[in-house]
Design a protein around this motif. Structure first.
Motif, PDB file in Angstrom:
ATOM      1  N   ARG A 176       1.472  13.380  10.808  1.00 22.94           N
ATOM      2  CA  ARG A 176      -0.012  13.162  10.272  1.00 22.94           C
ATOM      3  C   ARG A 176      -0.313  11.596  10.866  1.00 22.94           C
ATOM      4  O   ARG A 176       0.724  10.649  10.312  1.00 22.94           O
ATOM      5  N   TYR A 198      -7.346  -2.838   6.668  1.00 23.95           N
ATOM      6  CA  TYR A 198      -7.138  -2.418   5.142  1.00 23.95           C
ATOM      7  C   TYR A 198      -6.691  -3.813   4.612  1.00 23.95           C
ATOM      8  O   TYR A 198      -7.516  -4.857   4.736  1.00 23.95           O
ATOM      9  N   ASP A 218       0.864  -1.226   0.073  1.00 28.05           N
ATOM     10  CA  ASP A 218      -0.169  -0.096   0.000  1.00 28.05           C
ATOM     11  C   ASP A 218       0.859   1.251  -0.017  1.00 28.05           C
ATOM     12  O   ASP A 218       0.685   2.389   0.600  1.00 28.05           O
ATOM     13  N   ARG A 223      -7.786   5.980  -6.380  1.00 25.74           N
ATOM     14  CA  ARG A 223      -6.891   6.764  -5.624  1.00 25.74           C
ATOM     15  C   ARG A 223      -5.680   7.060  -6.542  1.00 25.74           C
ATOM     16  O   ARG A 223      -4.747   7.853  -6.300  1.00 25.74           O
ATOM     17  N   ARG A 274      -2.174   9.681  -8.128  1.00 24.28           N
ATOM     18  CA  ARG A 274      -0.632   9.149  -7.763  1.00 24.28           C
ATOM     19  C   ARG A 274       0.244   9.236  -8.955  1.00 24.28           C
ATOM     20  O   ARG A 274       1.251   8.496  -8.868  1.00 24.28           O
ATOM     21  N   ASP A 294      -1.871   8.517  10.651  1.00 27.33           N
ATOM     22  CA  ASP A 294      -2.845   7.740   9.844  1.00 27.33           C
ATOM     23  C   ASP A 294      -3.726   6.735  10.391  1.00 27.33           C
ATOM     24  O   ASP A 294      -3.623   6.162  11.511  1.00 27.33           O
ATOM     25  N   ALA A 295      -4.983   6.759   9.793  1.00 26.55           N
ATOM     26  CA  ALA A 295      -6.201   6.007  10.532  1.00 26.55           C
ATOM     27  C   ALA A 295      -6.420   5.943  11.824  1.00 26.55           C
ATOM     28  O   ALA A 295      -6.668   4.982  12.727  1.00 26.55           O
ATOM     29  N   GLN A 353      -1.770  -5.839   5.805  1.00 25.63           N
ATOM     30  CA  GLN A 353      -1.709  -4.657   6.868  1.00 25.63           C
ATOM     31  C   GLN A 353      -2.412  -5.205   8.255  1.00 25.63           C
ATOM     32  O   GLN A 353      -3.585  -4.585   8.459  1.00 25.63           O
ATOM     33  N   PHE A 404     -10.736  -2.238   1.879  1.00 27.06           N
ATOM     34  CA  PHE A 404     -10.109  -2.758   0.829  1.00 27.06           C
ATOM     35  C   PHE A 404     -11.058  -3.970   0.156  1.00 27.06           C
ATOM     36  O   PHE A 404     -10.183  -5.013  -0.358  1.00 27.06           O
ATOM     37  N   HIS A 432      -3.532  11.815  -1.601  1.00 27.74           N
ATOM     38  CA  HIS A 432      -3.403  10.621  -2.327  1.00 27.74           C
ATOM     39  C   HIS A 432      -4.182   9.845  -2.152  1.00 27.74           C
ATOM     40  O   HIS A 432      -4.119   8.582  -2.903  1.00 27.74           O
ATOM     41  N   ASP A 433      -5.211   9.766  -1.573  1.00 31.77           N
ATOM     42  CA  ASP A 433      -6.304   9.081  -1.502  1.00 31.77           C
ATOM     43  C   ASP A 433      -7.666   9.469  -2.255  1.00 31.77           C
ATOM     44  O   ASP A 433      -8.664   8.753  -2.468  1.00 31.77           O
ATOM     45  N   VAL A 470       2.088   5.513  10.652  1.00 33.44           N
ATOM     46  CA  VAL A 470       0.788   4.527  10.467  1.00 33.44           C
ATOM     47  C   VAL A 470       0.980   3.841  11.855  1.00 33.44           C
ATOM     48  O   VAL A 470       1.810   3.041  11.866  1.00 33.44           O
ATOM     49  N   HIS A 506      -1.950   0.096  11.924  1.00 29.12           N
ATOM     50  CA  HIS A 506      -1.339  -1.378  11.570  1.00 29.12           C
ATOM     51  C   HIS A 506       0.158  -1.332  11.213  1.00 29.12           C
ATOM     52  O   HIS A 506       0.744  -0.265  11.107  1.00 29.12           O
ATOM     53  N   TYR A 561       2.212   2.491   3.473  1.00 29.11           N
ATOM     54  CA  TYR A 561       1.240   2.422   4.587  1.00 29.11           C
ATOM     55  C   TYR A 561       1.195   1.065   5.257  1.00 29.11           C
ATOM     56  O   TYR A 561       0.480   0.892   6.167  1.00 29.11           O
ATOM     57  N   GLU A 596      -6.085  11.450  11.081  1.00 29.89           N
ATOM     58  CA  GLU A 596      -6.898  11.188   9.659  1.00 29.89           C
ATOM     59  C   GLU A 596      -8.108  10.426  10.416  1.00 29.89           C
ATOM     60  O   GLU A 596      -7.965   9.169  11.073  1.00 29.89           O
TER      61      GLU A 596
HETATM   62  C1  NOJ Z   1      -5.263   6.224   4.759  1.00 31.66           C
HETATM   63  C2  NOJ Z   1      -4.131   6.385   4.011  1.00 31.66           C
HETATM   64  O1  NOJ Z   1      -4.172   7.662   3.627  1.00 31.66           O
HETATM   65  C3  NOJ Z   1      -4.161   5.432   2.865  1.00 31.66           C
HETATM   66  O2  NOJ Z   1      -3.468   5.558   1.906  1.00 31.66           O
HETATM   67  C4  NOJ Z   1      -4.113   4.095   3.407  1.00 31.66           C
HETATM   68  O3  NOJ Z   1      -4.280   3.184   2.269  1.00 31.66           O
HETATM   69  C5  NOJ Z   1      -4.547   3.761   4.782  1.00 31.66           C
HETATM   70  N1  NOJ Z   1      -5.012   4.879   5.471  1.00 31.66           N
HETATM   71  C6  NOJ Z   1      -4.034   2.596   5.353  1.00 31.66           C
HETATM   72  O4  NOJ Z   1      -2.834   2.951   5.784  1.00 31.66           O
END
Ligand code: NOJ
Length: 562
Positions: free
Chosen positions: A197, A163, A60, A417, A421, A199-200, A167, A144, A331-332, A100, A103, A63, A256
């Motif tokens: 930042r 995810y 990923d 996404r 990218r 993540d998740a 992960q 996912f 990026h998402d 991150v 996970h 991530y 996030e």
């Molecule tokens: C959010 C991230 O911005 C994304 O790109 C990623 O796939 C997921 N969290 C899992 O880490």
């Protein structure tokens, strides 16, 4: 006002794999980023948000971290990172890491140990359960596609992954995990990084007992967001992280957090909470999905009244209580000019209008690489051109469920996404100046026209407009701190608002479409003495300010007589 440097900063997000390849292998890298620091400084960027650069098998794009304290070899070495940090600092820019914590990669040594046996000391670093009725432990669906559970025969058990199956989710109920993560964060802070930042972060706590979600239609898996998003214990964990680690450094933090509104967001960012400085909310990102619960692929047209409602709520609820993180793409997400603007007939005008919006809201603005030159969705022809794990899983899942190829591709072209990218378009040479080698994902075919070199030369480019807007943000306190007030809440085409702070007042007028609506100057505001600070069109000589006929995607920002 409670001034802070991170409120006054403009953040630029770098997705390293697609930013600039210095080594010539088709993959962006850290030396590539360092080589572009002058470009970013010149644009007016204060903080770089660097998407994950840690060691990772890249299922990923980083991530999925396999070593939190090492660098992904394709991106370079720790020396390259240290140099990037030094060089950014020497130019007065800061670096915010993307961390991150929900996970790791399934190749992280913790997970390799954890799965090796039930009595391994690291077993409880992750979330393992026995199956139920010959299937997974519960019916939760992964972000996912498919189940959140993956079976592992070594111990005849399932592990949880919100995810991709590569992960596995960490178990934050285990104090040893929390301690390890705190130590690691300390390690990065001691190196001198300027923020994170997270993540998740909304998902690090799951509902007690991991109960099944309601499933009236008896589906194999269901979206169970409420059972693993923004639960109370997340706040306790973040307060501990803040008090034990983050608080000791002058940094900025953004979490996030999907699935919340502004009132709930105050639990994370409220001035007295001791958690995070700001969060990324998702409400505006769901305006073109049938319903948040039905997932992002179920597309419907977005509507300006709803956009105004969502953004206005965030602006007003957080004012003086917390702080917003504003973004239109990352990026998402798809490219904003393709999604909220018009990349066919008014790419330049609409990208500038959206820039005006992003940079005149209260909150810290986040610009995603390429946004400043109006990069668009690439509309790749076939699934072979896509690389993203979420996109590929969705494609295969839908094919299996019998959805026609063309309908799947239609959704993917709009929402994948990978739209954001594709390699950064630096110039009109081969591979858009991103790399000497074939890039890991195709370059958008419009790079001959849309690229940094061309934009820098053109005084009317989107890039130069961003630069001007950023400079204005630094000049006028009202653009950073002013209180937002929505005008014309029911106008379906014009988005207008004022910002007011001490003796400064701003009026922002945005025409969000290609029609020519008339903006009637509000009675309580005196047009005499209103100074036009910036617009994406030249004002015509004979215009009637009281009744302003806006041109397609026209945006204007006035400084008013207070
Ligand atoms: C959010 C991230 O911005 C994304 O790109 C990623 O796939 C997921 N969290 C899992 O880490």
């Amino acid at each position: 006002m409670n001034p802070k440097w991170w409120k006054e900063s403009v953040v630029y997000q770098i997705y390293p794999i697609s930013f600039k390849d210095a080594s010539g292998d088709g993959i962006g890298d850290l030396r590539g980023v360092t080589s572009k620091l002058d470009y970013l400084k010149d644009l007016g960027v204060d903080v770089i948000w660097l998407c994950p650069i840690y060691k990772s098998p890249n299922h990923d794009n980083g991530y999925d971290i396999s070593d939190y304290c090492d660098i992904q070899p394709e991106y370079g070495t720790m020396e390259d990172f240290d140099r990037l940090l030094r060089e950014a600092h020497s130019r007065g820019m800061k670096i915010m890491m993307d961390l991150v914590l929900n996970h790791t990669s399934n190749e992280h040594p913790w997970f390799i140990e954890s799965k090796s046996s039930e009595d391994n000391p690291k077993r409880d670093y992750y979330i393992w359960r026995k199956g139920k009725n010959g299937g997974p432990p519960n019916n939760w669906e992964s972000y996912f596609s498919g189940s959140v559970w993956e079976y592992d025969s070594t111990t005849d058990s399932y592990y949880l992954h919100l995810y991709a199956k590569q992960q596995p989710d960490l178990n934050w109920d285990n104090q040893a995990v929390v301690d390890e993560l705190h130590d690691m964060i300390h390690w990065w802070l001691k190196k001198g990084v300027d923020g994170f930042r997270f993540d998740a972060i909304a998902h690090i706590v799951k509902a007690q007992g991991l109960p099944d979600a309601d499933n009236p239609n008896r589906l194999p898996t269901v979206r169970a967001y409420q059972l693993f998003s923004n639960l109370d214990k997340v706040h306790t964990l973040l307060q501990n992280l803040h008090d034990q680690v983050l608080f000791h450094y002058d940094i900025m933090t953004v979490g996030e957090t999907s699935g919340l509104g502004p009132h709930q967001a105050l639990d994370y960012v409220g001035d007295t909470r001791r958690e995070l400085n700001m969060v990324f909310q998702f409400e505006h990102m769901y305006l073109d999905a049938e319903s948040p619960g039905s997932g992002k692929w179920n597309i419907k047209p977005w509507n300006l009244l709803e956009l105004k409602k969502v953004m206005s709520e965030w602006q007003t609820v957080l004012h003086n209580q917390g702080w917003n993180a504003n973004y239109l793409e990352n990026h998402d997400q798809p490219r904003s000019v393709s999604r909220f603007g018009n990349d066919l007939n008014y790419r330049v005008e609409s990208a500038k209008m959206l820039a005006t919006f992003l940079l005149t809201l209260e909150g810290t603005p986040y610009i995603f690489q390429g946004q400043e030159i109006g990069m668009t969705n690439p509309s790749f022809a076939s699934i072979e051109d896509y690389r993203d794990v979420e996109t590929l899983n969705f494609y295969h899942d839908m094919r299996e469920k019998g959805m026609p190829e063309e309908s799947i591709m239609k959704a993917i072209r709009k929402k994948s996404r990978d739209n954001a990218r594709t390699p950064m378009q630096w110039d009109n040479s081969e591979n858009a100046g991103f790399s000497k080698a074939q890039p890991w994902i195709n370059v958008n075919s419009n790079y001959m026209e849309v690229n940094v070199a061309a934009a820098q030369k053109d005084p009317n480019s989107i890039y130069n407009y961003y630069k001007e807007l950023i400079a204005l943000r630094k000049k006028y306190k009202v653009i950073v701190y002013g209180e937002y007030k929505l005008l014309l809440p029911l106008d379906p085409e014009i988005y207008a608002y004022t910002r007011t702070c001490e003796d400064e007042r701003l009026l922002v007028i945005l025409n969000f479409f290609d029609k020519q609506p008339v903006f009637e100057w509000p009675r309580e505001i005196n047009p005499e003495g209103a100074k036009l600070l910036i617009s994406n069109y030249k004002p015509s000589s004979n215009e009637n300010v009281n009744k302003l006929t806006l041109r397609p995607y026209e945006s204007r920002v006035y400084l008013l007589d207070s």
